[in-house]
Design an enzyme around this catalytic site. Sequence first.
Site, PDB file in Angstrom:
ATOM      1  N   SER A   1       0.826  -1.213   0.000  1.00  0.00           N
ATOM      2  CA  SER A   1       0.000   0.000   0.000  1.00  0.00           C
ATOM      3  C   SER A   1       0.865   1.270   0.000  1.00  0.00           C
ATOM      4  O   SER A   1       0.347   2.362  -0.204  1.00  0.00           O
ATOM      5  CB  SER A   1      -0.971  -0.008   1.175  1.00  0.00           C
ATOM      6  OG  SER A   1      -0.246   0.047   2.372  1.00  0.00           O
ATOM      7  N   HIS A   2       2.176   1.138   0.250  1.00  0.00           N
ATOM      8  CA  HIS A   2       3.065   2.296   0.125  1.00  0.00           C
ATOM      9  C   HIS A   2       4.105   2.085  -0.973  1.00  0.00           C
ATOM     10  O   HIS A   2       5.098   2.805  -1.045  1.00  0.00           O
ATOM     11  CB  HIS A   2       3.739   2.628   1.468  1.00  0.00           C
ATOM     12  CG  HIS A   2       2.769   3.231   2.420  1.00  0.00           C
ATOM     13  ND1 HIS A   2       2.020   2.487   3.304  1.00  0.00           N
ATOM     14  CD2 HIS A   2       2.354   4.509   2.584  1.00  0.00           C
ATOM     15  CE1 HIS A   2       1.218   3.281   3.982  1.00  0.00           C
ATOM     16  NE2 HIS A   2       1.382   4.514   3.570  1.00  0.00           N
TER      17      HIS A   2
ATOM     18  N   ARG B   1       5.617 -12.426  17.627  1.00  0.00           N
ATOM     19  CA  ARG B   1       6.731 -12.041  16.754  1.00  0.00           C
ATOM     20  C   ARG B   1       7.061 -10.591  17.076  1.00  0.00           C
ATOM     21  O   ARG B   1       6.269  -9.890  17.724  1.00  0.00           O
ATOM     22  CB  ARG B   1       6.369 -12.221  15.287  1.00  0.00           C
ATOM     23  CG  ARG B   1       5.350 -11.202  14.750  1.00  0.00           C
ATOM     24  CD  ARG B   1       5.392 -11.219  13.235  1.00  0.00           C
ATOM     25  NE  ARG B   1       4.339 -10.489  12.579  1.00  0.00           N
ATOM     26  CZ  ARG B   1       4.435  -9.215  12.178  1.00  0.00           C
ATOM     27  NH1 ARG B   1       5.509  -8.491  12.475  1.00  0.00           N
ATOM     28  NH2 ARG B   1       3.442  -8.638  11.519  1.00  0.00           N
ATOM     29  N   LEU B   2       8.216 -10.169  16.658  1.00  0.00           N
ATOM     30  CA  LEU B   2       8.562  -8.762  16.870  1.00  0.00           C
ATOM     31  C   LEU B   2       8.011  -7.947  15.711  1.00  0.00           C
ATOM     32  O   LEU B   2       8.028  -8.403  14.561  1.00  0.00           O
ATOM     33  CB  LEU B   2      10.080  -8.591  16.947  1.00  0.00           C
ATOM     34  CG  LEU B   2      10.754  -9.276  18.131  1.00  0.00           C
ATOM     35  CD1 LEU B   2      12.263  -9.085  18.069  1.00  0.00           C
ATOM     36  CD2 LEU B   2      10.212  -8.721  19.455  1.00  0.00           C
ATOM     37  N   PRO B   3       7.544  -6.720  16.004  1.00  0.00           N
ATOM     38  CA  PRO B   3       7.166  -5.852  14.900  1.00  0.00           C
ATOM     39  C   PRO B   3       8.373  -5.662  13.988  1.00  0.00           C
ATOM     40  O   PRO B   3       9.500  -5.575  14.493  1.00  0.00           O
ATOM     41  CB  PRO B   3       6.762  -4.533  15.571  1.00  0.00           C
ATOM     42  CG  PRO B   3       7.146  -4.640  17.000  1.00  0.00           C
ATOM     43  CD  PRO B   3       7.413  -6.067  17.316  1.00  0.00           C
TER      44      PRO B   3
ATOM     45  N   ARG C   1       8.054  -9.294   9.936  1.00  0.00           N
ATOM     46  CA  ARG C   1       7.402  -9.633   8.657  1.00  0.00           C
ATOM     47  C   ARG C   1       8.128  -8.931   7.506  1.00  0.00           C
ATOM     48  O   ARG C   1       8.415  -9.531   6.470  1.00  0.00           O
ATOM     49  CB  ARG C   1       5.928  -9.192   8.698  1.00  0.00           C
ATOM     50  CG  ARG C   1       5.143  -9.477   7.425  1.00  0.00           C
ATOM     51  CD  ARG C   1       3.832  -8.695   7.396  1.00  0.00           C
ATOM     52  NE  ARG C   1       4.033  -7.263   7.391  1.00  0.00           N
ATOM     53  CZ  ARG C   1       4.406  -6.548   6.322  1.00  0.00           C
ATOM     54  NH1 ARG C   1       4.597  -7.140   5.169  1.00  0.00           N
ATOM     55  NH2 ARG C   1       4.596  -5.242   6.417  1.00  0.00           N
TER      56      ARG C   1
ATOM     57  N   LEU D   1       6.243   5.609   7.639  1.00  0.00           N
ATOM     58  CA  LEU D   1       7.274   6.270   8.453  1.00  0.00           C
ATOM     59  C   LEU D   1       8.466   5.362   8.766  1.00  0.00           C
ATOM     60  O   LEU D   1       9.509   5.855   9.196  1.00  0.00           O
ATOM     61  CB  LEU D   1       6.676   6.739   9.789  1.00  0.00           C
ATOM     62  CG  LEU D   1       5.478   7.682   9.747  1.00  0.00           C
ATOM     63  CD1 LEU D   1       5.146   8.154  11.163  1.00  0.00           C
ATOM     64  CD2 LEU D   1       5.756   8.870   8.868  1.00  0.00           C
TER      65      LEU D   1
ATOM     66  N   ALA E   1      -0.699   3.373  12.372  1.00  0.00           N
ATOM     67  CA  ALA E   1      -1.683   4.456  12.373  1.00  0.00           C
ATOM     68  C   ALA E   1      -2.359   4.500  13.736  1.00  0.00           C
ATOM     69  O   ALA E   1      -2.334   3.514  14.487  1.00  0.00           O
ATOM     70  CB  ALA E   1      -2.710   4.204  11.277  1.00  0.00           C
TER      71      ALA E   1
ATOM     72  N   GLU F   1      -7.626   0.225   3.669  1.00  0.00           N
ATOM     73  CA  GLU F   1      -8.312  -1.050   3.960  1.00  0.00           C
ATOM     74  C   GLU F   1      -9.817  -0.913   3.706  1.00  0.00           C
ATOM     75  O   GLU F   1     -10.469  -1.848   3.248  1.00  0.00           O
ATOM     76  CB  GLU F   1      -8.089  -1.440   5.428  1.00  0.00           C
ATOM     77  CG  GLU F   1      -6.675  -1.841   5.759  1.00  0.00           C
ATOM     78  CD  GLU F   1      -6.281  -3.150   5.102  1.00  0.00           C
ATOM     79  OE1 GLU F   1      -7.135  -4.041   5.007  1.00  0.00           O
ATOM     80  OE2 GLU F   1      -5.122  -3.262   4.649  1.00  0.00           O
TER      81      GLU F   1
HETATM   82  P1  NDP Z   1      -0.314  -2.354  10.747  1.00  0.00           P
HETATM   83  O1  NDP Z   1      -1.453  -2.439  11.696  1.00  0.00           O
HETATM   84  O2  NDP Z   1      -0.314  -3.197   9.552  1.00  0.00           O
HETATM   85  O3  NDP Z   1       1.055  -2.647  11.532  1.00  0.00           O
HETATM   86  C1  NDP Z   1       1.447  -1.835  12.600  1.00  0.00           C
HETATM   87  C2  NDP Z   1       2.736  -2.330  13.206  1.00  0.00           C
HETATM   88  O4  NDP Z   1       2.457  -3.510  13.948  1.00  0.00           O
HETATM   89  C3  NDP Z   1       3.806  -2.691  12.191  1.00  0.00           C
HETATM   90  O5  NDP Z   1       5.041  -2.219  12.663  1.00  0.00           O
HETATM   91  C4  NDP Z   1       3.752  -4.212  12.143  1.00  0.00           C
HETATM   92  O6  NDP Z   1       4.997  -4.810  11.821  1.00  0.00           O
HETATM   93  C5  NDP Z   1       3.370  -4.543  13.563  1.00  0.00           C
HETATM   94  N1  NDP Z   1       2.655  -5.809  13.684  1.00  0.00           N
HETATM   95  C6  NDP Z   1       1.599  -6.237  12.945  1.00  0.00           C
HETATM   96  N2  NDP Z   1       1.200  -7.446  13.370  1.00  0.00           N
HETATM   97  C7  NDP Z   1       2.015  -7.782  14.400  1.00  0.00           C
HETATM   98  C8  NDP Z   1       2.100  -8.916  15.256  1.00  0.00           C
HETATM   99  N3  NDP Z   1       1.262  -9.954  15.137  1.00  0.00           N
HETATM  100  N4  NDP Z   1       3.051  -8.917  16.213  1.00  0.00           N
HETATM  101  C9  NDP Z   1       3.914  -7.893  16.343  1.00  0.00           C
HETATM  102  N5  NDP Z   1       3.880  -6.793  15.559  1.00  0.00           N
HETATM  103  C10 NDP Z   1       2.943  -6.744  14.605  1.00  0.00           C
HETATM  104  O7  NDP Z   1      -0.073  -0.815  10.300  1.00  0.00           O
HETATM  105  P2  NDP Z   1      -1.147   0.335  10.025  1.00  0.00           P
HETATM  106  O8  NDP Z   1      -2.223  -0.188   9.140  1.00  0.00           O
HETATM  107  O9  NDP Z   1      -1.539   0.970  11.299  1.00  0.00           O
HETATM  108  O10 NDP Z   1      -0.250   1.374   9.189  1.00  0.00           O
HETATM  109  C11 NDP Z   1       0.266   0.976   7.935  1.00  0.00           C
HETATM  110  C12 NDP Z   1       1.216   1.988   7.382  1.00  0.00           C
HETATM  111  O11 NDP Z   1       0.504   3.127   6.929  1.00  0.00           O
HETATM  112  C13 NDP Z   1       2.285   2.521   8.326  1.00  0.00           C
HETATM  113  O12 NDP Z   1       3.540   2.330   7.685  1.00  0.00           O
HETATM  114  C14 NDP Z   1       1.974   4.004   8.477  1.00  0.00           C
HETATM  115  O13 NDP Z   1       3.119   4.836   8.584  1.00  0.00           O
HETATM  116  C15 NDP Z   1       1.265   4.288   7.180  1.00  0.00           C
HETATM  117  N6  NDP Z   1       0.387   5.461   7.279  1.00  0.00           N
HETATM  118  C16 NDP Z   1       0.799   6.623   6.674  1.00  0.00           C
HETATM  119  C17 NDP Z   1      -0.001   7.760   6.741  1.00  0.00           C
HETATM  120  C18 NDP Z   1       0.427   9.047   6.102  1.00  0.00           C
HETATM  121  O14 NDP Z   1      -0.389   9.931   5.946  1.00  0.00           O
HETATM  122  N7  NDP Z   1       1.673   9.226   5.756  1.00  0.00           N
HETATM  123  C19 NDP Z   1      -1.307   7.735   7.435  1.00  0.00           C
HETATM  124  C20 NDP Z   1      -1.591   6.483   8.085  1.00  0.00           C
HETATM  125  C21 NDP Z   1      -0.776   5.377   7.983  1.00  0.00           C
HETATM  126  P3  NDP Z   1       5.282  -5.468  10.356  1.00  0.00           P
HETATM  127  O15 NDP Z   1       5.551  -4.306   9.452  1.00  0.00           O
HETATM  128  O16 NDP Z   1       6.449  -6.366  10.547  1.00  0.00           O
HETATM  129  O17 NDP Z   1       4.048  -6.235   9.971  1.00  0.00           O
END
Ligand code: NDP
Length: 338
Positions: free
Chosen positions: A47-48, A306-308, A311, A124, A180, A188
């Site tokens: 998505s990015h 898992r650690l953020p 993935r 970010l 977010a 989504e």
């Molecule tokens: P997600 O909910 O997909 O993920 C949030 C964080 O949680 C990630 O670091 C992810 O790591 C981690 N995570 C997810 N599942 C697990 C798990 N089971 N255990 C441990 N850690 C986990 O992200 P969002 O949908 O909230 O946001 C998506 C992106 O959108 C972000 O990069 C954000 O910066 C971007 N965004 C940008 C905006 C803008 O205007 N510029 C506005 C809003 C959002 P991993 O990556 O490893 O899955």
Amino acid sequence: MTDTVHLSLEEVHALARDALRRLGCSEPQAGAIADTVTAAERDECQSHGLFRIPFYARVIATGRPDPRAEPEISELAPAVARVDGRMGFAPLALQRGAAPLAERARSQGIAALSVNNVFHIAALWPEVERLAEQGLVAFAFTGAINYVAPAGGTRPLFGTNPMAFAWPRENGPPVVFDQASSVSARGEIQIRRRDGVSLPAGWAVGPDGAPTTDPDIALKGAQLPFGGHKGSAIAMMVELLAGALIGDLFSYEAGERDADGTGAPQGGELMIAIDPARCTAGGEATASLGHAEQLFSRILEQEGTRLPSQRRVDARRRTLTAGVEVPRSLVERIGALG
Ligand code: NDP
């Protein structure tokens, strides 16, 4: 003919950069955006990734951003640098601001970077990860466009306001989270509308303030913060840090300026970097980083955890050699831009 096209990461970068150049971006602006888009494809954050290039095209077409802007660095205080993006896109301003921020964090122990006057539609994690790869702890905050109601309210006021955090590791990539402050990303909901799928309960309210699972009604109403009042407080904090504190826009102000509905907010970003070597009496980061590893081990001892960022790191291992699959329609659309 298959629905996807196989691309190496070099081809992803060239596809993005060439399209942005045709759209009027300078070489540095196009290169920096292409870097973040390629990093997103590499880490399977589609998505990015290339998906965003048509967004850049739409916002460039409004004439509001300056796709040839040269960011300007200045110092606001010994530990505070500023990068004025001069109405260009965020990735170049962030690339240019990284070294001044890191230098100040090393000399002062903690430092901030105020990023102003940029158009931000990226994730970010690239900017905090870049600092943690140099041994620094890093935070980033940015507003967006007002899509999210404050807890208890029903009208959009906050952006989806992401915040990111990165922790350096001595023997591996940093641990990073980037999330977010809304329950779901806006994309989504848009994807579910496209696919005719209902939303889970609790994601949004309609224009009448009533909870809805209909994506179309949700997009006309307001998204909800994650965790009720807790996510709402974080969204408010992000507004204050990336808006009022650094002299930039709140998400509702960015929304007012985005009259064309491009979804690409003009705004600011606050970054903070801390040198762990300067936070302990011994003046070395080794003990702190080692202690952190114990916490990570304790987390991972539990099944299902898992650690953020794991993935993304796993995806990166695959795609660096194997490349990525990109929808053919998207590749064709980008190829036709400009
Ligand atoms: P997600 O909910 O997909 O993920 C949030 C964080 O949680 C990630 O670091 C992810 O790591 C981690 N995570 C997810 N599942 C697990 C798990 N089971 N255990 C441990 N850690 C986990 O992200 P969002 O949908 O909230 O946001 C998506 C992106 O959108 C972000 O990069 C954000 O910066 C971007 N965004 C940008 C905006 C803008 O205007 N510029 C506005 C809003 C959002 P991993 O990556 O490893 O899955």
